[in-house]
Design a protein around this motif. Structure first.
Motif, short mmCIF file in Angstrom:
data_model
loop_
_atom_site.label_atom_id
_atom_site.label_comp_id
_atom_site.label_asym_id
_atom_site.label_seq_id
_atom_site.Cartn_x
_atom_site.Cartn_y
_atom_site.Cartn_z
N UNK A 13 8.37 -0.82 0.99
CA UNK A 13 7.04 -0.22 0.89
C UNK A 13 7.19 1.25 1.24
N UNK A 14 6.73 2.11 0.35
CA UNK A 14 6.93 3.55 0.52
C UNK A 14 5.63 4.29 0.23
N UNK A 15 5.30 5.25 1.08
CA UNK A 15 4.14 6.11 0.87
C UNK A 15 4.59 7.57 0.94
N UNK A 16 4.07 8.40 0.03
CA UNK A 16 4.45 9.81 0.00
C UNK A 16 3.22 10.67 -0.29
N UNK A 17 3.07 11.73 0.49
CA UNK A 17 1.99 12.69 0.30
C UNK A 17 2.57 14.00 -0.21
N UNK A 18 1.95 14.56 -1.24
CA UNK A 18 2.34 15.88 -1.77
C UNK A 18 1.17 16.83 -1.61
N UNK A 38 -3.07 2.82 -10.95
CA UNK A 38 -2.53 1.60 -10.36
C UNK A 38 -1.68 0.87 -11.40
N UNK A 39 -0.63 0.22 -10.91
CA UNK A 39 0.27 -0.50 -11.81
C UNK A 39 0.87 -1.69 -11.08
N UNK A 68 1.84 5.52 -3.39
CA UNK A 68 2.28 4.32 -2.67
C UNK A 68 3.03 3.42 -3.66
N UNK A 69 4.25 3.04 -3.32
CA UNK A 69 5.06 2.15 -4.15
C UNK A 69 5.51 0.96 -3.30
N UNK A 70 5.56 -0.18 -3.93
CA UNK A 70 5.98 -1.39 -3.22
C UNK A 70 6.75 -2.30 -4.16
N UNK A 71 7.69 -3.03 -3.59
CA UNK A 71 8.43 -4.05 -4.33
C UNK A 71 8.84 -5.14 -3.36
N UNK A 125 0.43 2.70 -6.58
CA UNK A 125 -0.93 3.23 -6.54
C UNK A 125 -0.85 4.71 -6.23
N UNK A 126 -1.64 5.51 -6.94
CA UNK A 126 -1.69 6.94 -6.68
C UNK A 126 -3.13 7.42 -6.66
N UNK A 127 -3.48 8.19 -5.64
CA UNK A 127 -4.76 8.90 -5.58
C UNK A 127 -4.48 10.39 -5.73
N UNK A 128 -5.26 11.05 -6.59
CA UNK A 128 -5.08 12.48 -6.83
C UNK A 128 -6.41 13.20 -6.67
N UNK A 129 -6.37 14.33 -5.99
CA UNK A 129 -7.56 15.10 -5.66
C UNK A 129 -7.96 16.01 -6.83
#
Length: 419
Positions: A225-230, A325-326, A271-274, A287-291
């Motif tokens: 499980x990985x989360x990344x903020x840009x 989302x995917x 956010x990516x998960x496997x 899942x990605x949220x974009x401002x």
């Protein structure tokens, strides 16, 4: 039963999704390949190329129905990454085209979009449609911009009995390049009726941003499980030059200074998960949220005080935030061949000021070929269904228009080498 990590790589998501972020609502293109930090080996390098063909065209303009052709051009997204490290620490250098757009309205009636008042710097729709007091008007024919990103991201990991924990962080720089073409008409004064063609090119220097994230893994179960903020990047120094060519008078073309109002590459969270669900099988999700709501209005202006030239054109967006989302499943047929399939949804960000980015539904698939321990090839494809939409002056657009149900196609190929 443990599901060995070597059976299916998390990087298979890239092949299955066919760089899905290239289809995300708004101007999203490529994303830095930081997943390479989790690949086994002391050194890894990956090169990928994605081709996208978004087939979006206007079906009506100010009440006039017709087939005006696709205004969205096809494009290529290169992505490069190289990583060095071990199980405890690693860093990756990345390069990609992060944000871009390309629109050509030559197929519209008159070869360009409807007229707007150009003798103003106002971002008010009412002012842009106040032709009674205008001294000049313009019609946008073509708009294009792109941003190139160069980044460095590092990983620090800790192995515990409960799994492996990683912190990720890094910096990047991003530039901005803009090109535009429009037609102009002088409506008042001694030069009334004079028509022009304006071509501009403006650039913004590299601006810095950062990314930070975390990951949790249980390698024997292929769980991650990985989360990344840009962070967002604001470009507020986009300047250049251009040429004004006179179409109906024997006047020598005039050089002008050009500028584009502040442009923002929005912040987003990825956010990516496997997880392994059976020997040789993997469940994937992202899942990605974009401002995107930071994108309101863009103004392109030209000036030459010696000739009394001061003109501008604007493009209203007024977007809302978006999310993508995917979910998919991957399977390893043997040690050399794996495949995956996924379905996705991208929420439309358009609010009625422009039509382009409506809801998008996607189906994608990918195949991975591991020739040996040092080389891996991946191929992916995607087909997307774009829903219809409309824009109107009541929603702060300066003209009314509709788009129908459209399609998006894409293919992706990548090569990874491990040392």
């Amino acid at each position: 039963m443990p599901i060995h990590r070597k059976s299916i790589s998390v990087a298979l998501v890239l092949a299955a999704a066919c760089s899905t972020t290239a289809f995300a609502g708004g101007f999203q293109r490529g994303t830095a390949d930081t997943d390479i930090l989790f690949e086994p080996g002391t050194m890894n390098t990956r090169v990928s190329l994605t081709y996208v063909d978004p087939q979006r065209g206007l079906t009506s303009i100010n009440g006039q129905d017709g087939d005006f052709g696709d205004y969205t051009g096809d494009y290529l997204i290169p992505n490069y990454s190289v990583s060095f490290g071990n199980e405890v620490f690693g860093c990756a250098g990345t390069a990609t085209e992060s944000f871009a757009a390309n629109a050509d309205y030559s197929g519209a009636p008159g070869g360009a979009l409807p007229s707007q008042v150009s003798s103003t710097q106002s971002t008010s729709t009412a002012d842009r449609l106040d032709f009674a007091t205008a001294t000049s008007i313009s019609q946008t024919q073509r708009l294009a911009f792109e941003s190139q990103e160069l980044g460095l991201t590092c990983r620090v990991s800790y192995q515990a009995d409960s799994g492996r924990y990683s912190l990720l962080g890094g910096v990047f720089v991003e530039d901005f390049h803009f090109e535009g073409t429009s037609f102009g008409t002088i409506t008042r004064g001694p030069q009334a009726g004079l028509r022009t063609r304006v071509e501009v090119e403006s650039d913004g220097g590299y601006k810095a941003g950062f990314r930070i994230g975390a990951a949790y893994e249980i390698p024997e179960y292929a769980l991650r499980i990985q989360a990344m903020y840009r962070s967002e990047v604001k470009h507020d120094d986009i300047t250049g030059d251009g040429t004004v060519t006179f179409l109906n008078a024997p006047i020598t073309p005039i050089t002008v200074e050009s500028a584009l109002s502040e442009a923002t590459s929005p912040q987003f969270v990825d956010i990516k998960a496997q997880t392994g669900i059976a020997p040789g099988w993997l469940l994937l999700g992202s899942f990605r949220w974009t401002d995107w709501s930071t994108n309101e209005v863009s103004v392109s202006s030209i000036s030459n005080p010696n000739f009394g030239i001061s003109s501008s054109s604007y493009a209203p967006y007024h977007w809302r935030d978006g999310y993508t989302a995917q979910i998919g499943v991957g399977h390893a047929f043997n040690d050399q061949i794996s495949a995956a399939v996924a379905v996705g949804y991208d929420s439309g960000v358009s609010t009625g000021a422009e039509t382009t980015y409506t809801d998008l539904y996607t189906l994608s698939g990918g195949v991975s070929f591991k020739a040996n321990k040092m080389a891996e090839l991946r191929f992916g494809g995607l087909v997307g269904y774009w829903t219809s939409g409309d824009q109107s002056t009541s929603q702060d657009s300066y003209y009314n228009a509709t788009v129908g149900d459209d399609m998006v196609y894409g293919i992706n190929a990548s090569l990874r080498l491990t040392f």
